[in-house]
Design a protein around this motif. Structure first.
Motif, PDB file in Angstrom:
ATOM      1  N   ILE A   1      39.424 -31.976   5.176  1.00 10.40           N
ATOM      2  CA  ILE A   1      40.337 -31.969   4.195  1.00 10.40           C
ATOM      3  C   ILE A   1      41.508 -31.206   4.943  1.00 10.40           C
ATOM      4  CG2 ILE A   1      41.112 -30.931   2.025  1.00 10.40           C
ATOM      5  CD1 ILE A   1      38.100 -30.831   0.864  1.00 10.40           C
ATOM      6  N   THR A   2      41.271 -30.097   5.824  1.00  7.70           N
ATOM      7  CA  THR A   2      42.274 -29.630   6.686  1.00  7.70           C
ATOM      8  C   THR A   2      43.115 -30.586   7.626  1.00  7.70           C
ATOM      9  OG1 THR A   2      40.818 -27.536   6.585  1.00  7.70           O
ATOM     10  CG2 THR A   2      42.707 -27.780   8.276  1.00  7.70           C
ATOM     11  N   ASP A   3      42.184 -31.475   8.017  1.00 12.29           N
ATOM     12  CA  ASP A   3      42.797 -32.657   8.942  1.00 12.29           C
ATOM     13  C   ASP A   3      43.290 -33.704   8.219  1.00 12.29           C
ATOM     14  OD1 ASP A   3      41.924 -30.930  10.954  1.00 12.29           O
ATOM     15  OD2 ASP A   3      39.909 -32.031  11.525  1.00 12.29           O
ATOM     16  N   GLU A   4      43.453 -33.647   6.887  1.00 18.49           N
ATOM     17  CA  GLU A   4      44.101 -34.671   6.374  1.00 18.49           C
ATOM     18  C   GLU A   4      43.389 -35.965   6.221  1.00 18.49           C
ATOM     19  OE1 GLU A   4      48.309 -34.386   5.692  1.00 18.49           O
ATOM     20  OE2 GLU A   4      48.536 -33.270   7.288  1.00 18.49           O
TER      21      GLU A   4
ATOM     22  N   GLU B   1      51.366 -37.497  11.713  1.00 18.21           N
ATOM     23  CA  GLU B   1      52.743 -37.715  11.958  1.00 18.21           C
ATOM     24  C   GLU B   1      53.291 -38.881  12.141  1.00 18.21           C
ATOM     25  OE1 GLU B   1      53.636 -35.265  15.352  1.00 18.21           O
ATOM     26  OE2 GLU B   1      53.212 -33.408  14.538  1.00 18.21           O
ATOM     27  N   ARG B   2      52.683 -39.861  12.487  1.00 23.07           N
ATOM     28  CA  ARG B   2      52.991 -41.344  12.658  1.00 23.07           C
ATOM     29  C   ARG B   2      52.827 -41.980  11.237  1.00 23.07           C
ATOM     30  NH1 ARG B   2      49.749 -44.027  15.431  1.00 23.07           N
ATOM     31  NH2 ARG B   2      50.752 -45.796  15.540  1.00 23.07           N
ATOM     32  N   GLY B   3      52.242 -41.327  10.210  1.00 24.85           N
ATOM     33  CA  GLY B   3      51.910 -41.885   8.960  1.00 24.85           C
ATOM     34  C   GLY B   3      50.299 -42.138   8.680  1.00 24.85           C
ATOM     35  N   ARG B   4      49.948 -42.930   7.747  1.00 27.98           N
ATOM     36  CA  ARG B   4      48.640 -43.085   7.416  1.00 27.98           C
ATOM     37  C   ARG B   4      48.129 -44.007   8.476  1.00 27.98           C
ATOM     38  NH1 ARG B   4      47.473 -45.987   1.850  1.00 27.98           N
ATOM     39  NH2 ARG B   4      48.157 -47.662   3.043  1.00 27.98           N
ATOM     40  N   ILE B   5      46.715 -43.838   9.255  1.00 28.69           N
ATOM     41  CA  ILE B   5      46.265 -44.541  10.022  1.00 28.69           C
ATOM     42  C   ILE B   5      44.732 -44.788   9.598  1.00 28.69           C
ATOM     43  CG2 ILE B   5      47.671 -44.115  12.007  1.00 28.69           C
ATOM     44  CD1 ILE B   5      45.683 -42.111  13.070  1.00 28.69           C
ATOM     45  N   ARG B   6      44.062 -45.714  10.083  1.00 28.30           N
ATOM     46  CA  ARG B   6      42.665 -46.042   9.810  1.00 28.30           C
ATOM     47  C   ARG B   6      42.038 -44.815  10.639  1.00 28.30           C
ATOM     48  NH1 ARG B   6      40.662 -50.759   7.675  1.00 28.30           N
ATOM     49  NH2 ARG B   6      38.498 -49.544   8.078  1.00 28.30           N
ATOM     50  N   ALA B   7      40.992 -44.321  10.070  1.00 28.48           N
ATOM     51  CA  ALA B   7      40.133 -43.198  10.865  1.00 28.48           C
ATOM     52  C   ALA B   7      38.667 -43.678  11.210  1.00 28.48           C
ATOM     53  CB  ALA B   7      40.059 -41.932  10.059  1.00 28.48           C
ATOM     54  N   PRO B   8      37.859 -43.216  12.222  1.00 30.90           N
ATOM     55  CA  PRO B   8      36.636 -43.772  12.283  1.00 30.90           C
ATOM     56  C   PRO B   8      35.802 -43.289  11.353  1.00 30.90           C
ATOM     57  CG  PRO B   8      37.727 -42.578  14.199  1.00 30.90           C
ATOM     58  CD  PRO B   8      38.676 -42.450  13.219  1.00 30.90           C
ATOM     59  N   THR B   9      34.490 -44.049  11.150  1.00 26.54           N
ATOM     60  CA  THR B   9      33.787 -43.880   9.766  1.00 26.54           C
ATOM     61  C   THR B   9      32.970 -42.794  10.076  1.00 26.54           C
ATOM     62  OG1 THR B   9      32.426 -45.005   8.560  1.00 26.54           O
ATOM     63  CG2 THR B   9      32.045 -45.414  10.761  1.00 26.54           C
ATOM     64  N   THR B  10      32.439 -42.062   9.090  1.00 27.48           N
ATOM     65  CA  THR B  10      31.533 -40.939   8.876  1.00 27.48           C
ATOM     66  C   THR B  10      30.302 -41.317   8.268  1.00 27.48           C
ATOM     67  OG1 THR B  10      32.545 -39.977   6.830  1.00 27.48           O
ATOM     68  CG2 THR B  10      33.534 -39.160   9.063  1.00 27.48           C
ATOM     69  N   GLU B  11      29.367 -40.370   8.324  1.00 28.68           N
ATOM     70  CA  GLU B  11      28.129 -40.631   7.670  1.00 28.68           C
ATOM     71  C   GLU B  11      28.176 -40.952   6.361  1.00 28.68           C
ATOM     72  OE1 GLU B  11      25.964 -36.954   7.931  1.00 28.68           O
ATOM     73  OE2 GLU B  11      25.057 -37.340   9.818  1.00 28.68           O
ATOM     74  N   ALA B  12      29.051 -40.185   5.503  1.00 31.67           N
ATOM     75  CA  ALA B  12      29.387 -40.627   4.245  1.00 31.67           C
ATOM     76  C   ALA B  12      30.061 -41.868   4.080  1.00 31.67           C
ATOM     77  CB  ALA B  12      30.012 -39.590   3.518  1.00 31.67           C
ATOM     78  N   GLY B  13      31.138 -42.239   5.020  1.00 30.88           N
ATOM     79  CA  GLY B  13      31.721 -43.844   4.778  1.00 30.88           C
ATOM     80  C   GLY B  13      30.714 -44.585   5.090  1.00 30.88           C
TER      81      GLY B  13
END
Length: 423
Positions: free
Chosen positions: A343-346, A68-80
């Motif tokens: 994908i659901t959590d965008e 809702e606040r816009g695009r933010i950096r997300a914590p990395t994942t295994e694939a990341g």
């Protein structure tokens, strides 16, 4: 004719030696001249391949979430971690993305095999990414299973033939990221530029070979040797070799040699200027670069360029050429790597294209200062852009105190709205 005789005749026909279409003599008889030269050996083709591959390799891949606040950096994942730190024990992400784009441009398609492992759990289990490997495109064959030979009909599989062991492997569509060029009529596989511009690339290679031969013979022209009388083949060949050794090669350039009175040497080569050799060579280079989407200044053609114009051409390269490539890469990565819940959590992956638009230090500081003073960047965000640590109090937006909302413009002149409106 009896059935057994027919079988014998068929066996006899099948036992006859066949002629391969790859035999040089057959191709020449058919009027087809096979080209054994590698397109990469042509300097313009190599430069374009290098430019596109290195551009993909130098762009950092980021992981974001749309909130809702816009695009933010997300914590990395295994694939990341695999795509940004270490895809496998032998490669860096820069090497992997560069190799994939090089295969994609040279062969029309680029592939990455994602090795996963299923770990069962109480609620069914889930797949985990182990590593990622780019595959050599000339050993990969995409297969559309229309008949359902491998399971459900309509699925896509990728057959990989290992060039070292000769073994063949079959991968599911979900295990392979498939990148392609824009030139694809079926949307399934792409075609390389070298196939579309084969004549132009071959012509440029021939011009390069011609220049190489000129340098090897010391930039001297081919000559006709005129002599009186008739010589035996051996004596004529010996005489020809003698003057060829004296006149050719760079070490003999400008050398004066004695010639018998009965012998005359006449240059035969056409002048490069008369043949407009360099103009045609330059035109071919621009054609090849244009097919790749490469700007003239990127192949060292600065005839109509200035410093400011080169910077504009770099921006045009990003918009006209790389924006399509980056969008295609991002869509394939997000479609194959993201889990359904992500994908659901965008969540999504995105390349940072600003990495190729960096300006000089003075312009960079001026732009960051304007962004901070006008409430676009927080001070710490600007410091992060300069690879500086965050400071206390730097996570707030600041603007000039004299600014007012556009909806309040003029209220200071109303009665009771300010000093100018008071009695």
């Amino acid at each position: 004719m009896g059935i057994w005789k027919r079988i014998k005749n068929a066996a006899k026909e099948l036992s006859r030696p066949t002629v391969s279409l790859e035999e040089k003599e057959l191709l020449e008889w058919l009027g087809i001249t096979p080209s054994n030269k590698k397109a990469v050996a042509e300097v313009t083709y190599f430069t374009c391949l290098k430019m596109l591959s290195e551009t993909i390799g130098k762009l950092p891949l980021k992981y974001y979430q749309q909130t809702e606040r816009g695009r933010i950096r997300a914590p990395t994942t295994e694939a990341g971690v695999l795509m940004t730190i270490r895809p496998n024990p032998f490669m860096t992400p820069t090497t992997m993305w560069t190799a994939v784009e090089q295969n994609c441009q040279h062969y029309g398609n680029g592939y990455i095999w994602m090795r996963t492992k299923f770990i069962p759990s109480t609620y069914g289990g889930e797949y985990h990414f182990l590593d990622m490997w780019p595959m050599q495109s000339n050993y990969v064959t995409p297969i559309m299973d229309d008949l359902g030979l491998f399971g459900n009909a309509g699925n896509i599989y990728y057959k990989y033939s290992d060039p070292r062991t000769g073994k063949q492997y079959m991968f599911r569509n979900s295990e392979v990221m498939h990148f392609k060029t824009w030139y694809s009529f079926d949307g399934f596989t792409g075609m390389p530029v070298r196939d579309i511009l084969r004549a132009t690339v071959d012509g440029a290679s021939e011009s390069q070979d011609y220049m190489n031969r000129l340098y090897k013979q010391g930039l001297t022209a081919s000559m006709a040797m005129q002599y009186v009388g008739d010589l035996e083949d051996k004596k004529r060949e010996a005489l020809q070799k003698k003057f060829a050794d004296l006149l050719s090669s760079p070490k003999n350039a400008g050398k004066v040699i004695p010639v018998p009175t009965s012998l005359t040497l006449t240059p035969l080569n056409m002048s490069l200027v008369d043949a407009q050799f360099f103009e045609l060579r330059k035109y071919s280079a621009l054609q090849i670069a244009g097919a790749f989407g490469i700007k003239p200044n990127q192949i060292n053609n600065y005839e109509k360029s200035s410093y400011a114009n080169s910077e504009t051409q770099q921006l045009a390269f990003l918009v006209d050429t790389m924006s399509y490539r980056l969008k295609m890469y991002e869509e394939e990565i997000n479609g194959k790597v993201l889990l359904p819940q992500e994908i659901t959590d965008e969540y999504f992956y995105k390349f940072n294209e600003k990495a190729i638009l960096r300006t000089d230090s003075k312009t960079q500081m001026e732009n960051l200062a304007k962004a901070v003073n006008n409430g676009i960047y927080k001070p710490n965000e600007a410091r992060d852009y300069l690879d500086l640590p965050a400071e206390k109090g730097g996570d707030i937006l600041m603007v000039n105190g004299n600014y007012i909302p556009i909806t309040d413009v003029g209220k200071q002149y109303e009665k009771g709205g300010g000093e100018s409106g008071s009695n």
